[in-house]
Design a protein around this motif. Sequence first.
Motif, PDB file in Angstrom:
ATOM      1  N   MET A  34      -3.648  13.786  -0.752  1.00 36.16           N
ATOM      2  CA  MET A  34      -3.302  12.289  -0.404  1.00 36.16           C
ATOM      3  C   MET A  34      -4.116  11.311  -1.289  1.00 36.16           C
ATOM      4  O   MET A  34      -3.663  10.309  -1.669  1.00 36.16           O
ATOM      5  CB  MET A  34      -3.847  12.094   1.104  1.00 36.16           C
ATOM      6  CG  MET A  34      -2.871  12.878   2.174  1.00 36.16           C
ATOM      7  SD  MET A  34      -1.445  11.738   2.187  1.00 36.16           S
ATOM      8  CE  MET A  34      -1.980  10.460   3.058  1.00 36.16           C
ATOM      9  N   GLU A  35      -5.359  11.730  -1.695  1.00 35.04           N
ATOM     10  CA  GLU A  35      -6.143  10.891  -2.559  1.00 35.04           C
ATOM     11  C   GLU A  35      -5.636  10.633  -3.881  1.00 35.04           C
ATOM     12  O   GLU A  35      -5.905   9.532  -4.541  1.00 35.04           O
ATOM     13  CB  GLU A  35      -7.573  11.631  -2.587  1.00 35.04           C
ATOM     14  CG  GLU A  35      -8.233  11.622  -1.437  1.00 35.04           C
ATOM     15  CD  GLU A  35      -9.501  12.346  -1.573  1.00 35.04           C
ATOM     16  OE1 GLU A  35      -9.991  13.025  -2.532  1.00 35.04           O
ATOM     17  OE2 GLU A  35     -10.362  12.288  -0.828  1.00 35.04           O
ATOM     18  N   GLN A  36      -4.637  11.284  -4.374  1.00 36.79           N
ATOM     19  CA  GLN A  36      -3.957  11.511  -5.506  1.00 36.79           C
ATOM     20  C   GLN A  36      -2.738  10.365  -5.444  1.00 36.79           C
ATOM     21  O   GLN A  36      -2.398   9.796  -6.480  1.00 36.79           O
ATOM     22  CB  GLN A  36      -3.287  12.546  -6.302  1.00 36.79           C
ATOM     23  CG  GLN A  36      -4.745  13.518  -6.635  1.00 36.79           C
ATOM     24  CD  GLN A  36      -3.924  14.810  -7.271  1.00 36.79           C
ATOM     25  OE1 GLN A  36      -2.872  15.012  -7.141  1.00 36.79           O
ATOM     26  NE2 GLN A  36      -4.867  15.554  -7.983  1.00 36.79           N
ATOM     27  N   LEU A  37      -2.247  10.267  -4.159  1.00 37.38           N
ATOM     28  CA  LEU A  37      -1.082   9.198  -3.870  1.00 37.38           C
ATOM     29  C   LEU A  37      -1.655   7.879  -3.395  1.00 37.38           C
ATOM     30  O   LEU A  37      -0.993   7.059  -3.491  1.00 37.38           O
ATOM     31  CB  LEU A  37      -0.041   9.949  -2.996  1.00 37.38           C
ATOM     32  CG  LEU A  37       0.446  11.159  -3.390  1.00 37.38           C
ATOM     33  CD1 LEU A  37       1.231  11.970  -2.318  1.00 37.38           C
ATOM     34  CD2 LEU A  37       1.428  11.160  -4.492  1.00 37.38           C
ATOM     35  N   CYS A  38      -2.926   7.829  -2.822  1.00 38.07           N
ATOM     36  CA  CYS A  38      -3.138   6.637  -2.100  1.00 38.07           C
ATOM     37  C   CYS A  38      -4.511   6.017  -2.741  1.00 38.07           C
ATOM     38  O   CYS A  38      -5.139   6.772  -3.337  1.00 38.07           O
ATOM     39  CB  CYS A  38      -3.471   6.980  -0.552  1.00 38.07           C
ATOM     40  SG  CYS A  38      -2.026   7.759   0.337  1.00 38.07           S
ATOM     41  N   LYS A  39      -4.451   4.739  -2.542  1.00 39.44           N
ATOM     42  CA  LYS A  39      -5.474   4.004  -2.922  1.00 39.44           C
ATOM     43  C   LYS A  39      -6.846   4.228  -2.111  1.00 39.44           C
ATOM     44  O   LYS A  39      -8.121   4.127  -2.603  1.00 39.44           O
ATOM     45  CB  LYS A  39      -5.254   2.330  -2.954  1.00 39.44           C
ATOM     46  CG  LYS A  39      -6.262   1.538  -3.533  1.00 39.44           C
ATOM     47  CD  LYS A  39      -6.012   0.081  -3.551  1.00 39.44           C
ATOM     48  CE  LYS A  39      -7.117  -0.853  -4.071  1.00 39.44           C
ATOM     49  NZ  LYS A  39      -6.948  -1.875  -3.855  1.00 39.44           N
ATOM     50  N   ARG A  40      -6.684   4.423  -0.745  1.00 39.69           N
ATOM     51  CA  ARG A  40      -7.717   4.844   0.000  1.00 39.69           C
ATOM     52  C   ARG A  40      -7.034   5.798   1.034  1.00 39.69           C
ATOM     53  O   ARG A  40      -6.099   5.619   1.649  1.00 39.69           O
ATOM     54  CB  ARG A  40      -7.979   3.378   0.461  1.00 39.69           C
ATOM     55  CG  ARG A  40      -9.312   3.468   1.654  1.00 39.69           C
ATOM     56  CD  ARG A  40      -9.785   2.179   1.901  1.00 39.69           C
ATOM     57  NE  ARG A  40     -10.415   2.091   3.096  1.00 39.69           N
ATOM     58  CZ  ARG A  40     -11.327   1.158   3.569  1.00 39.69           C
ATOM     59  NH1 ARG A  40     -10.842  -0.135   3.313  1.00 39.69           N
ATOM     60  NH2 ARG A  40     -12.036   0.952   4.473  1.00 39.69           N
ATOM     61  N   VAL A  41      -8.123   6.566   1.522  1.00 43.44           N
ATOM     62  CA  VAL A  41      -7.653   7.543   2.695  1.00 43.44           C
ATOM     63  C   VAL A  41      -8.654   7.543   3.519  1.00 43.44           C
ATOM     64  O   VAL A  41      -9.941   7.658   3.401  1.00 43.44           O
ATOM     65  CB  VAL A  41      -7.668   9.105   1.746  1.00 43.44           C
ATOM     66  CG1 VAL A  41      -7.449  10.062   3.027  1.00 43.44           C
ATOM     67  CG2 VAL A  41      -6.485   9.206   0.889  1.00 43.44           C
ATOM     68  N   GLU A  42      -8.492   7.329   4.865  1.00 45.20           N
ATOM     69  CA  GLU A  42      -9.276   7.154   5.963  1.00 45.20           C
ATOM     70  C   GLU A  42      -8.768   7.646   7.347  1.00 45.20           C
ATOM     71  O   GLU A  42      -7.607   7.975   7.610  1.00 45.20           O
ATOM     72  CB  GLU A  42      -9.423   5.590   6.251  1.00 45.20           C
ATOM     73  CG  GLU A  42     -10.045   4.660   5.327  1.00 45.20           C
ATOM     74  CD  GLU A  42     -11.469   4.751   5.373  1.00 45.20           C
ATOM     75  OE1 GLU A  42     -12.057   5.240   6.377  1.00 45.20           O
ATOM     76  OE2 GLU A  42     -12.333   4.527   4.382  1.00 45.20           O
ATOM     77  N   HIS A  43      -9.551   8.373   7.838  1.00 44.45           N
ATOM     78  CA  HIS A  43      -9.194   8.957   9.210  1.00 44.45           C
ATOM     79  C   HIS A  43      -9.387   7.823  10.293  1.00 44.45           C
ATOM     80  O   HIS A  43     -10.550   7.215  10.237  1.00 44.45           O
ATOM     81  CB  HIS A  43      -9.929  10.333   9.731  1.00 44.45           C
ATOM     82  CG  HIS A  43      -9.851  10.758  10.965  1.00 44.45           C
ATOM     83  ND1 HIS A  43      -8.727  11.582  11.321  1.00 44.45           N
ATOM     84  CD2 HIS A  43     -10.287  10.548  12.166  1.00 44.45           C
ATOM     85  CE1 HIS A  43      -8.448  11.715  12.743  1.00 44.45           C
ATOM     86  NE2 HIS A  43      -9.529  11.286  12.848  1.00 44.45           N
ATOM     87  N   LEU A  44      -8.389   7.422  10.855  1.00 47.15           N
ATOM     88  CA  LEU A  44      -8.132   6.488  11.892  1.00 47.15           C
ATOM     89  C   LEU A  44      -8.479   6.567  13.432  1.00 47.15           C
ATOM     90  O   LEU A  44      -8.639   5.696  14.121  1.00 47.15           O
ATOM     91  CB  LEU A  44      -6.879   5.450  11.332  1.00 47.15           C
ATOM     92  CG  LEU A  44      -6.999   4.751  10.015  1.00 47.15           C
ATOM     93  CD1 LEU A  44      -5.652   4.259   9.861  1.00 47.15           C
ATOM     94  CD2 LEU A  44      -8.311   4.005   9.643  1.00 47.15           C
ATOM     95  N   GLY A  45      -8.364   7.740  13.608  1.00 45.94           N
ATOM     96  CA  GLY A  45      -8.496   7.992  14.878  1.00 45.94           C
ATOM     97  C   GLY A  45      -7.409   9.170  15.490  1.00 45.94           C
ATOM     98  O   GLY A  45      -6.873   9.844  14.860  1.00 45.94           O
ATOM     99  N   PRO A  46      -6.984   9.105  16.799  1.00 47.13           N
ATOM    100  CA  PRO A  46      -6.103   9.859  17.092  1.00 47.13           C
ATOM    101  C   PRO A  46      -4.711   9.427  16.760  1.00 47.13           C
ATOM    102  O   PRO A  46      -4.312   8.601  16.034  1.00 47.13           O
ATOM    103  CB  PRO A  46      -6.241   9.778  18.936  1.00 47.13           C
ATOM    104  CG  PRO A  46      -6.704   8.271  19.001  1.00 47.13           C
ATOM    105  CD  PRO A  46      -7.702   8.099  17.878  1.00 47.13           C
ATOM    106  N   ALA A  47      -3.782  10.663  16.842  1.00 53.00           N
ATOM    107  CA  ALA A  47      -2.454  10.493  16.554  1.00 53.00           C
ATOM    108  C   ALA A  47      -1.777   9.057  17.081  1.00 53.00           C
ATOM    109  O   ALA A  47      -1.938   8.456  18.304  1.00 53.00           O
ATOM    110  CB  ALA A  47      -1.478  11.381  17.382  1.00 53.00           C
TER     111      ALA A  47
END
Length: 142
Positions: free
Chosen positions: A1-14
């Motif tokens: 994901m880090e290679q595809l996205c500018k920023r990767v964050e865990h945002l919470g539940p589904a």
Amino acid sequence: MEQLCKRVEHLGPAGSGAHMKLAVNLPLAMYWKTLAEALTLLEDSGIPNDVAISMIADSSAGPAVLKNRAQVVVDTLNGTDQPGTFDLNGLMKDLGLALQHAALKDRPMPLSEATRAGYEKAIAAGLGGCDGASLTKFLLDR
């Protein structure tokens, strides 16, 4: 994901990521309508579209989409609708989903509701597959 996205964050539940996507896309969907209103102020001023777009893009009112796609916007305003990478159909879909989500939480969104009407008319006119700037041009032409 880090290679595809500018920023990767865990945002919470589904479902949290989907909510964030709608929150990110809502101002973009509304931007094209407000750009039409801003350009309405310049009608009969003699200011060419390319100069107006360049100045707006360089100002604090210039979002990344305008800075990155200024030539597409100018070409569209000058009469050549462009195919959209995130077209009016996609913007309208996310706008509708954002309004549905807000309604579930009993949160009024009058600006978004007003914006939806413009998208509906532009899509009905056959512009669904076009760039967001086509909404701006469509609203200006009316």
